[in-house]
Write a protein that holds these residues in place. Structure first.
Motif, PDB file in Angstrom:
ATOM      1  N   THR A  22     -23.603 -47.797  10.084  1.00 29.71           N
ATOM      2  CA  THR A  22     -22.945 -47.701  11.395  1.00 29.71           C
ATOM      3  C   THR A  22     -23.966 -47.458  12.502  1.00 29.71           C
ATOM      4  O   THR A  22     -23.753 -47.827  13.659  1.00 29.71           O
ATOM      5  N   ARG A  23     -25.130 -46.847  12.158  1.00 29.53           N
ATOM      6  CA  ARG A  23     -26.220 -46.673  13.120  1.00 29.53           C
ATOM      7  C   ARG A  23     -27.171 -47.853  13.112  1.00 29.53           C
ATOM      8  O   ARG A  23     -28.058 -47.950  13.958  1.00 29.53           O
ATOM      9  N   GLY A  24     -27.021 -48.749  12.143  1.00 27.93           N
ATOM     10  CA  GLY A  24     -27.965 -49.835  11.971  1.00 27.93           C
ATOM     11  C   GLY A  24     -27.896 -50.874  13.075  1.00 27.93           C
ATOM     12  O   GLY A  24     -26.888 -50.994  13.788  1.00 27.93           O
ATOM     13  N   ASP A  25     -28.966 -51.632  13.205  1.00 31.38           N
ATOM     14  CA  ASP A  25     -29.032 -52.675  14.218  1.00 31.38           C
ATOM     15  C   ASP A  25     -27.963 -53.731  13.953  1.00 31.38           C
ATOM     16  O   ASP A  25     -27.848 -54.251  12.834  1.00 31.38           O
ATOM     17  N   GLU A  26     -27.191 -54.057  14.979  1.00 33.18           N
ATOM     18  CA  GLU A  26     -26.090 -55.002  14.806  1.00 33.18           C
ATOM     19  C   GLU A  26     -26.575 -56.356  14.304  1.00 33.18           C
ATOM     20  O   GLU A  26     -25.964 -56.961  13.419  1.00 33.18           O
ATOM     21  N   GLY A  27     -27.687 -56.837  14.849  1.00 33.35           N
ATOM     22  CA  GLY A  27     -28.199 -58.133  14.425  1.00 33.35           C
ATOM     23  C   GLY A  27     -28.638 -58.134  12.971  1.00 33.35           C
ATOM     24  O   GLY A  27     -28.381 -59.094  12.237  1.00 33.35           O
ATOM     25  N   PHE A  28     -29.298 -57.067  12.541  1.00 28.35           N
ATOM     26  CA  PHE A  28     -29.756 -56.990  11.154  1.00 28.35           C
ATOM     27  C   PHE A  28     -28.562 -56.927  10.205  1.00 28.35           C
ATOM     28  O   PHE A  28     -28.518 -57.655   9.204  1.00 28.35           O
ATOM     29  N   VAL A  29     -27.600 -56.057  10.510  1.00 27.11           N
ATOM     30  CA  VAL A  29     -26.431 -55.926   9.635  1.00 27.11           C
ATOM     31  C   VAL A  29     -25.643 -57.227   9.610  1.00 27.11           C
ATOM     32  O   VAL A  29     -25.136 -57.645   8.564  1.00 27.11           O
ATOM     33  N   LEU A  30     -25.549 -57.905  10.754  1.00 27.41           N
ATOM     34  CA  LEU A  30     -24.890 -59.209  10.804  1.00 27.41           C
ATOM     35  C   LEU A  30     -25.606 -60.210   9.899  1.00 27.41           C
ATOM     36  O   LEU A  30     -24.967 -60.957   9.149  1.00 27.41           O
ATOM     37  N   GLY A  31     -26.936 -60.245   9.961  1.00 19.54           N
ATOM     38  CA  GLY A  31     -27.687 -61.160   9.122  1.00 19.54           C
ATOM     39  C   GLY A  31     -27.471 -60.886   7.641  1.00 19.54           C
ATOM     40  O   GLY A  31     -27.319 -61.816   6.835  1.00 19.54           O
ATOM     41  N   MET A  32     -27.450 -59.614   7.259  1.00 22.43           N
ATOM     42  CA  MET A  32     -27.200 -59.253   5.865  1.00 22.43           C
ATOM     43  C   MET A  32     -25.786 -59.671   5.450  1.00 22.43           C
ATOM     44  O   MET A  32     -25.571 -60.199   4.355  1.00 22.43           O
ATOM     45  N   ALA A  33     -24.818 -59.439   6.337  1.00 25.19           N
ATOM     46  CA  ALA A  33     -23.437 -59.813   6.027  1.00 25.19           C
ATOM     47  C   ALA A  33     -23.297 -61.320   5.865  1.00 25.19           C
ATOM     48  O   ALA A  33     -22.635 -61.814   4.950  1.00 25.19           O
ATOM     49  N   TYR A  34     -23.935 -62.061   6.752  1.00 22.28           N
ATOM     50  CA  TYR A  34     -23.891 -63.524   6.689  1.00 22.28           C
ATOM     51  C   TYR A  34     -24.497 -64.023   5.376  1.00 22.28           C
ATOM     52  O   TYR A  34     -23.998 -64.974   4.767  1.00 22.28           O
ATOM     53  N   SER A  35     -25.547 -63.365   4.927  1.00 22.44           N
ATOM     54  CA  SER A  35     -26.178 -63.785   3.678  1.00 22.44           C
ATOM     55  C   SER A  35     -25.220 -63.633   2.496  1.00 22.44           C
ATOM     56  O   SER A  35     -25.242 -64.440   1.566  1.00 22.44           O
ATOM     57  N   THR A  36     -24.360 -62.600   2.531  1.00 21.75           N
ATOM     58  CA  THR A  36     -23.406 -62.432   1.426  1.00 21.75           C
ATOM     59  C   THR A  36     -22.363 -63.545   1.433  1.00 21.75           C
ATOM     60  O   THR A  36     -21.891 -63.969   0.376  1.00 21.75           O
ATOM     61  N   GLN A  37     -22.006 -64.025   2.616  1.00 21.64           N
ATOM     62  CA  GLN A  37     -21.022 -65.102   2.701  1.00 21.64           C
ATOM     63  C   GLN A  37     -21.599 -66.439   2.236  1.00 21.64           C
ATOM     64  O   GLN A  37     -20.859 -67.312   1.784  1.00 21.64           O
ATOM     65  N   ARG A  38     -22.922 -66.587   2.336  1.00 27.39           N
ATOM     66  CA  ARG A  38     -23.566 -67.823   1.929  1.00 27.39           C
ATOM     67  C   ARG A  38     -23.930 -67.837   0.447  1.00 27.39           C
ATOM     68  O   ARG A  38     -24.547 -68.770  -0.034  1.00 27.39           O
ATOM     69  N   GLY A  39     -23.552 -66.787  -0.259  1.00 29.09           N
ATOM     70  CA  GLY A  39     -23.761 -66.795  -1.698  1.00 29.09           C
ATOM     71  C   GLY A  39     -24.758 -65.790  -2.217  1.00 29.09           C
ATOM     72  O   GLY A  39     -24.893 -65.624  -3.424  1.00 29.09           O
ATOM     73  N   TYR A  40     -25.472 -65.103  -1.328  1.00 31.62           N
ATOM     74  CA  TYR A  40     -26.460 -64.123  -1.767  1.00 31.62           C
ATOM     75  C   TYR A  40     -25.780 -62.767  -1.990  1.00 31.62           C
ATOM     76  O   TYR A  40     -25.955 -61.835  -1.231  1.00 31.62           O
ATOM     77  N   ALA A  41     -24.991 -62.697  -3.045  1.00 27.54           N
ATOM     78  CA  ALA A  41     -24.296 -61.480  -3.488  1.00 27.54           C
ATOM     79  C   ALA A  41     -22.919 -61.813  -4.036  1.00 27.54           C
ATOM     80  O   ALA A  41     -22.234 -60.940  -4.543  1.00 27.54           O
ATOM     81  N   ARG A  42     -22.488 -63.059  -3.941  1.00 28.36           N
ATOM     82  CA  ARG A  42     -21.189 -63.483  -4.463  1.00 28.36           C
ATOM     83  C   ARG A  42     -20.095 -62.531  -3.978  1.00 28.36           C
ATOM     84  O   ARG A  42     -19.423 -61.867  -4.745  1.00 28.36           O
ATOM     85  N   ASN A  43     -19.939 -62.504  -2.669  1.00 29.81           N
ATOM     86  CA  ASN A  43     -19.125 -61.461  -2.060  1.00 29.81           C
ATOM     87  C   ASN A  43     -18.104 -62.069  -1.098  1.00 29.81           C
ATOM     88  O   ASN A  43     -18.182 -61.894   0.104  1.00 29.81           O
ATOM     89  N   HIS A  44     -17.171 -62.854  -1.626  1.00 31.68           N
ATOM     90  CA  HIS A  44     -16.163 -63.475  -0.768  1.00 31.68           C
ATOM     91  C   HIS A  44     -15.157 -62.415  -0.314  1.00 31.68           C
ATOM     92  O   HIS A  44     -14.624 -61.659  -1.119  1.00 31.68           O
ATOM     93  N   ALA A  45     -14.928 -62.366   0.980  1.00 28.86           N
ATOM     94  CA  ALA A  45     -14.083 -61.301   1.533  1.00 28.86           C
ATOM     95  C   ALA A  45     -13.010 -61.858   2.454  1.00 28.86           C
ATOM     96  O   ALA A  45     -13.185 -62.907   3.077  1.00 28.86           O
ATOM     97  N   PHE A  46     -11.901 -61.136   2.509  1.00 22.78           N
ATOM     98  CA  PHE A  46     -10.855 -61.362   3.505  1.00 22.78           C
ATOM     99  C   PHE A  46     -10.793 -60.117   4.385  1.00 22.78           C
ATOM    100  O   PHE A  46     -10.984 -59.001   3.903  1.00 22.78           O
ATOM    101  N   VAL A  47     -10.542 -60.322   5.661  1.00 20.68           N
ATOM    102  CA  VAL A  47     -10.342 -59.162   6.537  1.00 20.68           C
ATOM    103  C   VAL A  47      -8.934 -58.659   6.305  1.00 20.68           C
ATOM    104  O   VAL A  47      -7.961 -59.227   6.807  1.00 20.68           O
ATOM    105  N   GLY A  48      -8.834 -57.621   5.498  1.00 14.89           N
ATOM    106  CA  GLY A  48      -7.515 -57.036   5.245  1.00 14.89           C
ATOM    107  C   GLY A  48      -6.905 -56.520   6.522  1.00 14.89           C
ATOM    108  O   GLY A  48      -5.721 -56.713   6.797  1.00 14.89           O
TER     109      GLY A  48
END
Length: 368
Positions: free
Chosen positions: A197-223
């Motif tokens: 929550t204190r982390g840089d928005e751009g960095f956390v966004l990049g990490m999140a995007y990587s999970t959606q592209r297959g780097y973690a097999r982490n398909h998510a729905f916004v509940g």
């Protein structure tokens, strides 16, 4: 010949004066007020509060003005000021189910108790420049809307009724305070969430995007994604009960993620979670995706070697203040270090040239 650059306090004072002049800009243009920044650049203010770990819109607006709009510098100013504040105690955990929602959407169910509340959002705009803003024309008046004040249950509660989603077990343990204690690994989930929550928005966004592209097999729905104000309560020992000490605006995101089950758990959905000061949808969703990726061990999943699954990589590199400090220190004087490197390179070159000269016969002698 390389020599140390001479300077001193006078040069630094002049640099500060020039900075102040540049920050003010054209004197013929009206100066920005703190109220203007707070009310019209609210998303920037929210980011500074979230990553600065201090909820104070006026101070965040001041930091943005002082930093000339450099968000990381503004966040640095907020964190530095935060360290000067006394700590009187800790508030109770906020009850986001009691949030007065300005916005509440779910991508998993169309019809949910409490309804879908679109609220103020860029989601449905055409992303075309509005030149009426350049002309400073009148803004159309929005319809009067009252925030939903009744208790709105979380979407995950409905899935939990059928046992379709992992149950989060409340913990009585007092979580570590990342604002007062250094990060230590391995980190439990409470500490990871603080760091994100204190982390840089751009960095956390990049990490999140990587999970959606297959780097973690982490398909998510916004509940569920909800934005609104919540009361902050604090226990007062002299009174023997808790009282409201104020209210804050937060953004909360809970994702619903696939999970095939493990040796001890049947197939079910799992959760990712994000909570951020102010209206910060992109950050809260990104945070929830990365949170879920980092939970692979506690859920008994395989580590696929994805960057977002690497706790040390994510948590040690998401803090933009630490990253900025380490990055920008290299522009400060390193004269002695460079001189030693310079002498080393010269020595190595001399040795290499002497070796080559000893191996290659003299051209004139070869001609004879």
């Amino acid at each position: 010949m390389y020599v140390a650059v001479k300077g001193g306090e006078r040069a630094i004072d002049n640099a500060h004066a020039w900075l102040a002049e540049e920050r003010r800009g054209d004197q013929a243009v009206s100066e920005l007020s703190i109220e203007q920044i707070r009310n019209q650049l609210t998303l920037a203010v929210n980011r500074v509060m979230a990553e600065g770990s201090l909820f104070d819109p006026d101070l965040a607006a001041l930091a943005i003005k002082q930093s000339r709009g450099d968000m990381i510098e503004a966040i640095f100013l907020m964190r530095a000021y935060r360290t000067t504040l006394p700590r009187f105690g800790y508030s109770r955990p906020i009850e986001t189910a009691n949030m007065a929602c300005d916005r509440r959407v779910s991508a998993t169910f169309k019809d949910v108790p409490g309804g879908q509340i679109l609220g103020p959002t860029f989601d449905y705009t055409h992303r075309l420049l509005d030149f009426a803003l350049a002309a400073e024309g009148e803004v159309p008046e929005a319809p009067t809307v009252t925030a939903a004040s009744e208790r709105i249950p979380h979407v995950a509660e409905f899935l939990n009724q059928e046992g379709l989603i992992q149950t989060e077990t409340p913990s009585e343990a007092v979580p570590p305070d990342l604002t007062r204690e250094p990060l230590e690994l391995p980190a439990d989930r409470a500490l990871r969430l603080q760091s994100l929550t204190r982390g840089d928005e751009g960095f956390v966004l990049g990490m999140a995007y990587s999970t959606q592209r297959g780097y973690a097999r982490n398909h998510a729905f916004v509940g569920e994604l909800r934005i609104g104000t919540v009361d902050v309560e604090m226990d007062i020992p002299e009174l023997g009960f808790a009282i409201d000490i104020g209210e804050i605006e937060v953004t909360e995101c809970e994702t619903v993620n696939q999970f095939t089950g493990s040796k001890t758990e049947p197939p079910q959905f799992t959760r990712g979670y994000g909570l951020v000061f102010g209206q910060s949808e992109r950050k809260s969703i990104s945070m929830a995706l990365v949170d879920r990726a980092l939970r692979w061990k506690e859920l008994g999943e395989d580590n696929l070697g994805a960057p977002a699954q690497d706790e040390e990589f994510v948590l040690y590199h998401c803090d933009n203040i630490q990253a900025t400090g380490f990055l920008e220190h290299i522009k400060l004087p390193h004269y002695v270090d460079f001189q030693s490197e310079l002498e080393l390179i010269r020595k190595l070159r001399r040795e290499a040239l002497e070796t080559v000269a000893g191996q290659v016969p003299n051209v004139a002698e070869a001609a004879e």
